[in-house]
Design an enzyme around this catalytic site. Structure first.
Site, PDB file in Angstrom:
ATOM      1  N   ALA A 240       1.853   4.313   5.797  1.00  0.00           N
ATOM      2  CA  ALA A 240       2.140   3.195   5.060  1.00  0.00           C
ATOM      3  C   ALA A 240       2.048   2.435   5.520  1.00  0.00           C
ATOM      4  CB  ALA A 240       4.017   3.532   4.644  1.00  0.00           C
ATOM      5  N   ALA A 241       1.130   2.193   6.800  1.00  0.00           N
ATOM      6  CA  ALA A 241       0.810   1.168   6.832  1.00  0.00           C
ATOM      7  C   ALA A 241       0.007   0.434   5.855  1.00  0.00           C
ATOM      8  CB  ALA A 241      -0.425   0.834   8.786  1.00  0.00           C
ATOM      9  N   GLY A 242      -0.560   0.780   5.389  1.00  0.00           N
ATOM     10  CA  GLY A 242      -1.452   0.380   3.999  1.00  0.00           C
ATOM     11  C   GLY A 242      -0.810  -0.524   3.117  1.00  0.00           C
ATOM     12  N   ASP A 243       0.304   0.596   2.867  1.00  0.00           N
ATOM     13  CA  ASP A 243       1.219   0.637   1.420  1.00  0.00           C
ATOM     14  C   ASP A 243       1.632  -1.101   1.455  1.00  0.00           C
ATOM     15  OD1 ASP A 243       0.382   2.843   0.765  1.00  0.00           O
ATOM     16  OD2 ASP A 243       1.882   3.675   0.641  1.00  0.00           O
TER      17      ASP A 243
HETATM   18  O1  RIB Z   1       0.154   5.895   2.280  1.00  0.00           O
HETATM   19  C1  RIB Z   1       1.360   6.899   2.897  1.00  0.00           C
HETATM   20  C2  RIB Z   1       2.005   7.911   1.659  1.00  0.00           C
HETATM   21  O2  RIB Z   1       1.033   8.692   1.059  1.00  0.00           O
HETATM   22  C3  RIB Z   1       2.639   8.772   2.078  1.00  0.00           C
HETATM   23  O3  RIB Z   1       4.337   8.066   2.133  1.00  0.00           O
HETATM   24  C4  RIB Z   1       2.695   9.749   1.473  1.00  0.00           C
HETATM   25  O4  RIB Z   1       3.770   9.884   0.674  1.00  0.00           O
HETATM   26  C5  RIB Z   1       1.530   9.853   0.419  1.00  0.00           C
HETATM   27  O5  RIB Z   1       1.408   9.385  -0.366  1.00  0.00           O
END
Ligand code: RIB
Length: 296
Positions: A240-243
């Site tokens: 989730a770094a990119g998110d």
């Molecule tokens: O970007 C990370 C996410 O990718 C995770 O939380 C997983 O669920 C996938 O969707």
């Protein structure tokens, strides 16, 4: 100005391993946790923690109540998040000793969005509102077409990158967020500047943000080019770094911060995130990001 995230929600089954399992091998794991994730959910949580007024639309399935609760607890509006009889979408994630991950994705409920839900949800938004998308739900081309017709500013994180994206009209997007590999898949070029030049020739109005791993990130918008190095932190889990980066960056742009400040805050947020375990649980608050930057 509001932001709608039409996106995925996943139960993340996270397995800590010393090294990733190899073909033919059976591996006992060090630990297992079930956490709230999904690129959509993570980006909504990051947007909300960064101070944006965010609405999450999508479908959670059987067993996915934790995901709705996570969004609500994070201050995300969930009136356009519906439930489905399908199995909850989920991800099987290995995290190794270096904090790297590899992810298997099961779409489940995330792939059951209907045209009716799209129509109904978008009717609550208007020109100038932001729409954030990733490639973990169905009907992406339709959502883009309808939101563009309304005049929304559309941001796409085309991840996971696959053939379904061929049907999306990138000319209708305002921003794309890609990593180096995705930038090459889109443009044919390894080098970020060359990749952007190729993308810009095809889609002159599209702003592009490319994350470059340890080299940081670079953004191109309205003739401006801005590079942001990473902050040095001990990496625990890069999931989730990119998110986190995406959510913080969009919130900062909506708050009309200068491009360099938006990139700095987004980078600081994702640096804090990688120093912690899990996807959405690792995303820092705006205050934590400010303190982090003040201590640099
Ligand atoms: O970007 C990370 C996410 O990718 C995770 O939380 C997983 O669920 C996938 O969707």
């Amino acid at each position: 100005m509001k932001v709608l995230n039409f996106g995925s929600l996943n139960l993340d089954y996270v397995y800590r391993v010393k090294e990733f399992v190899q073909p033919g091998e059976t591996l006992a794991v060090l630990s297992q946790e079930v956490l709230a994730g999904g690129k959509g959910l993570n980006q909504s949580v990051a947007l909300a923690r960064a101070g944006a007024e965010v609405y999450h639309a999508g479908l959670y399935g059987k067993g996915g109540e934790l995901l709705k609760q996570t969004l609500t607890d994070s201050g995300v509006h969930t009136e356009y998040l519906l439930s489905s009889e399908e199995l909850q979408g989920n991800a099987v994630i290995q995290v190794n000793d270096k904090g790297e991950n590899c992810i298997l994705l099961y779409g489940g409920s995330n792939q059951c969005i209907t045209e009716q839900q799209i129509e109904e949800t978008l009717s609550h938004f208007s020109a100038g509102d932001y729409l954030v998308l990733q490639n973990e739900i169905n009907h992406l081309p339709l959502i883009v077409d309808k939101a563009y017709a309304i005049g929304m500013k559309i941001v796409l994180n085309p991840s996971p990158f696959n053939e379904k994206l061929n049907d999306v009209d990138f000319g209708k997007l305002s921003w794309i967020f890609v990593n180096e590999i995705e930038a090459k898949q889109l443009s044919g070029f390894d080098d970020a500047d060359a990749a952007y030049a190729a993308i810009h020739r095809r889609y002159p109005d599209l702003s592009v943000l490319i994350t470059l791993g340890k080299a940081g990130s670079v953004a191109y918008t309205n003739g401006e080019r801005c590079v942001q190095p990473i902050f040095d932190v001990k990496v625990v889990d890069t999931t989730a770094a990119g998110d986190t980066f995406t959510g913080y960056f969009i919130a900062s742009v909506m708050q009309q911060l200068p491009l360099s400040d938006a990139m700095k805050r987004a980078t600081a947020a994702s640096s804090i995130g990688v120093s912690r375990k899990g996807a959405s649980p690792s995303i820092p608050t705006s205050q934590e990001v400010t303190e982090f930057l003040n201590n640099r």
